[in-house]
Design an enzyme around this catalytic site. Structure first.
Site, PDB file in Angstrom:
ATOM      1  N   GLU A  82       0.693  -1.190  -0.089  1.00  0.00           N
ATOM      2  CA  GLU A  82       0.045  -0.060   0.077  1.00  0.00           C
ATOM      3  C   GLU A  82       0.808   1.415   0.113  1.00  0.00           C
ATOM      4  O   GLU A  82       0.297   2.366  -0.071  1.00  0.00           O
ATOM      5  CB  GLU A  82      -1.025  -0.040   1.358  1.00  0.00           C
ATOM      6  CG  GLU A  82      -1.796  -1.354   1.385  1.00  0.00           C
ATOM      7  CD  GLU A  82      -2.756  -1.587   0.200  1.00  0.00           C
ATOM      8  OE1 GLU A  82      -3.265  -0.411  -0.362  1.00  0.00           O
ATOM      9  OE2 GLU A  82      -2.761  -2.823  -0.054  1.00  0.00           O
ATOM     10  N   HIS A 213     -14.779  -4.461  -2.184  1.00  0.00           N
ATOM     11  CA  HIS A 213     -13.817  -3.191  -1.647  1.00  0.00           C
ATOM     12  C   HIS A 213     -14.974  -2.675  -0.596  1.00  0.00           C
ATOM     13  O   HIS A 213     -15.230  -1.339  -0.663  1.00  0.00           O
ATOM     14  CB  HIS A 213     -13.526  -2.360  -2.724  1.00  0.00           C
ATOM     15  CG  HIS A 213     -11.837  -2.115  -2.594  1.00  0.00           C
ATOM     16  ND1 HIS A 213     -11.190  -3.169  -2.703  1.00  0.00           N
ATOM     17  CD2 HIS A 213     -11.291  -0.956  -2.529  1.00  0.00           C
ATOM     18  CE1 HIS A 213      -9.873  -2.661  -2.817  1.00  0.00           C
ATOM     19  NE2 HIS A 213      -9.906  -1.068  -2.521  1.00  0.00           N
ATOM     20  N   ARG A 221      -5.100  -4.329   2.849  1.00  0.00           N
ATOM     21  CA  ARG A 221      -4.581  -5.018   4.258  1.00  0.00           C
ATOM     22  C   ARG A 221      -5.604  -5.895   4.843  1.00  0.00           C
ATOM     23  O   ARG A 221      -5.132  -7.268   5.231  1.00  0.00           O
ATOM     24  CB  ARG A 221      -3.928  -3.941   5.005  1.00  0.00           C
ATOM     25  CG  ARG A 221      -2.772  -3.100   4.517  1.00  0.00           C
ATOM     26  CD  ARG A 221      -2.774  -1.970   5.322  1.00  0.00           C
ATOM     27  NE  ARG A 221      -3.482  -0.901   4.830  1.00  0.00           N
ATOM     28  CZ  ARG A 221      -3.782   0.113   5.715  1.00  0.00           C
ATOM     29  NH1 ARG A 221      -2.948   0.390   6.706  1.00  0.00           N
ATOM     30  NH2 ARG A 221      -4.599   1.083   5.297  1.00  0.00           N
ATOM     31  N   ILE A 222      -6.741  -5.485   4.983  1.00  0.00           N
ATOM     32  CA  ILE A 222      -7.635  -6.480   5.728  1.00  0.00           C
ATOM     33  C   ILE A 222      -8.042  -7.707   4.828  1.00  0.00           C
ATOM     34  O   ILE A 222      -7.975  -8.674   5.644  1.00  0.00           O
ATOM     35  CB  ILE A 222      -8.855  -5.817   5.984  1.00  0.00           C
ATOM     36  CG1 ILE A 222      -9.838  -6.265   7.341  1.00  0.00           C
ATOM     37  CG2 ILE A 222      -9.946  -5.488   5.086  1.00  0.00           C
ATOM     38  CD1 ILE A 222      -9.197  -6.004   8.582  1.00  0.00           C
ATOM     39  N   ARG A 224      -5.815  -9.133   2.826  1.00  0.00           N
ATOM     40  CA  ARG A 224      -4.606 -10.238   3.129  1.00  0.00           C
ATOM     41  C   ARG A 224      -4.677 -10.854   4.445  1.00  0.00           C
ATOM     42  O   ARG A 224      -4.290 -12.049   4.692  1.00  0.00           O
ATOM     43  CB  ARG A 224      -3.640  -9.607   2.748  1.00  0.00           C
ATOM     44  CG  ARG A 224      -3.447  -9.211   1.100  1.00  0.00           C
ATOM     45  CD  ARG A 224      -2.231  -8.477   0.788  1.00  0.00           C
ATOM     46  NE  ARG A 224      -1.988  -7.273   1.052  1.00  0.00           N
ATOM     47  CZ  ARG A 224      -2.327  -6.111   0.384  1.00  0.00           C
ATOM     48  NH1 ARG A 224      -3.198  -6.195  -0.526  1.00  0.00           N
ATOM     49  NH2 ARG A 224      -2.111  -4.940   1.049  1.00  0.00           N
TER      50      ARG A 224
END
EC number: 2.7.7.108
Length: 380
Positions: A82, A213, A221-222, A224
């Site tokens: 990110e 999304h 991030r959440i 993964r």
């Protein structure tokens, strides 16, 4: 999977000045026919290597010492995807020793670590669900960049990926009016009793989540982070020692292209194969890391034998360093119960044995790193 339909584009604001098209994914919770020979071969390989890693992890004594470093390694890699710049050594430093210009990056990594640890603990009482997603997302964004983007709450406005505005966006996820239905379907699909291999389910869930999304920020991030949680809940991992973010970071362009290709041409097989190849590569690397940890641990314990009576205190210090490989003399003093001078001498001994290395270059407030151990995670 040859008949997979990813979804369709819908027009929003049918006014030429504000009109745009978003992608509405097809619901996941249905039966699938796995009939691709290459996919089935890679699935078998991924299941085998992941099983070997899990078995190996269960046999390692005191594996809890090393889990924190695995989580730190994941948090650094996932955050770098990110755009953060923090490396492993910086992530392990105290906040006071972090330069102001990278302190936000450091904070995001530490939030990820706390979110992962809390989520693993919460998984004992909360199943994979929208509730767990919201709770974990709130922890991930609290107090860092993104804290003003509704941590823990589903978005109530349109977001997009890439581009300065929605008009130049690379991808526009579904309108927020669809989120509750899509996420309920995502949750139901994960928990259904259809005869779908868990790793295929996991790959489909990750694709679908990133397509939905559902939050204003932190979706990558959440998404993964939940890969590991789902493997734990499915009992494919008994301890959290496999993380795919390094594979996705190393193959960042291929990762995004594989997701895009599903939406653009319904080619789900290439995404599933890419994801499963990531499981294979990452499981092998994680097993090699654990093997190298044991070799290094045995070597360090052999080195400290020469310290005589202080070897016992040195062993206590080493055990701490497997969890936190950056340390100062004051921490050694607290661990050992020795005075400051004796603790300082013990640190000098560990430097002399090439176990620790001083990293500040200062005469006061010095920090020491167990560099050989840290490097095992940096080169995964």
């Amino acid at each position: 999977m040859n008949n997979f339909i990813a979804g369709c584009f819908k027009t929003q604001n049918k006014n030429k000045a504000t009109e745009y098209q978003y992608f509405l994914p097809t619901l996941l919770n249905r039966a699938y026919d796995l009939n691709n020979a290459k996919l089935l071969t890679v699935l078998e390989q991924a299941t085998k290597t992941l099983g070997e890693l899990n078995t190996y992890g269960e046999l390692i004594p005191d594996i809890d010492f090393f889990i924190k470093m695995h989580i730190f390694s994941e948090s650094v890699a996932s955050s770098r995807i990110e755009g953060t710049q923090t490396n492993m050594q910086e992530a392990l430093l105290p906040e006071a020793d972090i330069k102001l210009e990278v302190r936000d990056d450091w904070g995001e990594v530490h939030n990820y670590v706390k979110a992962m640890n809390d989520a693993i603990d919460n998984l004992k009482s909360i199943p994979i669900s929208l509730r767990l997603l919201k709770t974990t997302h709130q922890q991930l964004l609290s107090g860092v960049r993104g804290q003003n983007k509704q941590p823990g709450a589903l978005r109530v406005s349109q977001n997009w990926i890439g581009g300065a505005s929605i008009n130049s966006a690379h991808f526009i996820p579904p309108h927020h009016q669809h989120l509750n239905v899509l996420l309920s379907d995502w949750e139901d699909f994960w928990h259904n009793n259809h005869r779908i291999p868990i790793l295929i389910k996991l790959a489909l869930c990750h694709y679908q989540f990133e397509t939905i999304h559902p939050f204003l920020d932190g979706n990558g991030r959440i998404g993964r982070l939940f890969i590991t949680l789902q493997l734990i809940e499915a009992q494919f991992l008994s301890v959290p020692i496999l993380y795919l973010s390094k594979f996705f970071e190393k193959n960042r362009s291929a990762y995004y292209q594989a997701l895009d290709r599903v939406r653009q041409s319904n080619d789900i097989n290439q995404w599933l194969i890419f994801f499963l190849e990531g499981i294979v590569e990452t499981a092998k690397q994680s097993k090699d890391t654990l093997k190298n940890i044991l070799i290094l641990k045995k070597d360090y314990e052999t080195r400290i034998i020469g310290l005589g009576r202080r070897a016992k205190i040195a062993k206590i210090t080493l055990d701490f360093l497997y969890t936190d490989p950056v340390i100062n003399v004051g921490q050694v003093q607290n661990l050992s119960g020795l005075g400051y001078a004796a603790s300082n001498n013990l640190v000098k001994d560990l430097v002399g044995l090439q176990i620790l290395k001083e990293i500040t270059g200062q005469s006061r407030n010095r920090l020491f790193v167990m560099g050989g151990y840290l490097s095992l995670f940096e080169r995964e």
